[in-house]
Scaffold this active site. Structure first.
Site, short mmCIF file in Angstrom:
data_model
loop_
_atom_site.label_atom_id
_atom_site.label_comp_id
_atom_site.label_asym_id
_atom_site.label_seq_id
_atom_site.Cartn_x
_atom_site.Cartn_y
_atom_site.Cartn_z
N GLU A 78 0.81 -1.21 0.00
CA GLU A 78 0.00 0.00 0.00
C GLU A 78 0.85 1.26 0.00
OE1 GLU A 78 -4.09 -1.63 1.93
OE2 GLU A 78 -2.51 -1.10 3.34
N HIS A 97 -1.54 4.30 8.36
CA HIS A 97 -2.72 3.65 7.77
C HIS A 97 -3.17 2.54 8.69
CE1 HIS A 97 -5.38 1.35 5.30
NE2 HIS A 97 -4.50 0.38 5.07
N HIS A 99 -6.61 -0.22 10.00
CA HIS A 99 -7.91 -0.85 9.77
C HIS A 99 -8.66 -0.89 11.10
CE1 HIS A 99 -5.95 -3.44 6.31
NE2 HIS A 99 -5.84 -2.14 6.10
N TYR A 121 -11.52 18.37 19.56
CA TYR A 121 -10.28 17.68 19.20
C TYR A 121 -10.37 17.02 17.83
CZ TYR A 121 -8.78 18.89 23.80
OH TYR A 121 -8.43 19.63 24.90
N HIS A 162 -12.40 -0.12 3.79
CA HIS A 162 -10.99 -0.45 3.98
C HIS A 162 -10.46 0.04 5.33
CE1 HIS A 162 -6.73 -0.48 1.91
NE2 HIS A 162 -6.68 -0.90 3.16
#
Length: 209
Positions: A78, A97, A99, A121, A162
């Site tokens: 990725e 990144h 999940h 925030y 994703h």
């Protein structure tokens, strides 16, 4: 303006420590998720099929400024997503990144925006809103244009079906923002169907300065 890169050995140790922290607290499971950090000579990145909870500082992927793999194990497939975020946000020093559960659940819904501006925030760490890009097969270079355009809107992007990708001015900033995004997604789930009081435009602008 590109930020100055930090000492590479120290960066390697911090990638390992913060990756383990994310893994231990359930923000990443198995071999899901990846981290990249800008260096003086290019980028460090977590290798393909590696667990954020079991990284080795001496076994990270090394890429040059053009994203050519030059040393260490093969980088995550990725890598193109990280490239898109750095192109969109040249001030970024790191990209995370994940999940994580709630963001990934929201990424499977058709709601837009996926996360309303409920807390200060959320605005301070993630910007006015967090856009969602369409689904692309993991590792597909076709995501580049859409992700770059979304990344220009703010430091965090939701990837349909994703997960998420978040940029920061330092590795700590990127990790903190990714965690804030997951908690904000959890709040959105907890409050779904209830009368909420999101921040208004005047309050948002005040936070953004």
């Amino acid at each position: 303006m590109t930020p100055p890169a930090e000492n590479e050995p120290a960066l390697r140790e911090r990638i390992v420590a913060l990756g383990a922290s994310l893994f231990d607290r359930g923000f990443s499971v198995g071999s899901a998720g990846n981290i990249s950090v800008r260096t003086q000579d290019g980028f460090l990145m977590t290798p393909t099929n590696s667990s954020l909870g079991r990284l080795d500082p001496e076994a990270l992927s090394v890429l040059d400024p053009q994203w050519v793999h030059t040393a260490g194990p093969k980088p995550s497939k990725e890598v193109v997503m990280h490239q898109a975020m750095y192109q969109a946000r040249p001030q970024a020093a790191a990209v995370v990144h994940l999940h994580s559960t709630y963001v990934t659940a929201l990424s499977c819904l058709e709601t837009e925006p996926a996360i309303p501006p409920l807390t200060p925030y959320f605005i301070m760490r993630l910007g006015r809103d967090v856009p969602t890009v369409p689904y692309y097969k993991p590792g597909s270079p076709a995501v580049l244009a859409d992700l770059q355009a979304a990344g220009e809107r703010g430091p965090a992007v939701i990837l349909a079906n994703h997960g998420s990708i978040v940029a920061g001015g330092s590795l700590e900033d990127a990790v903190n923002a990714a965690e804030e995004l997951e908690v904000s997604a959890q709040l959105a789930f907890l409050l779904e169907g209830r009368a909420t009081r999101p921040l208004n435009q005047e309050q948002i602008q005040d936070l953004l300065g």
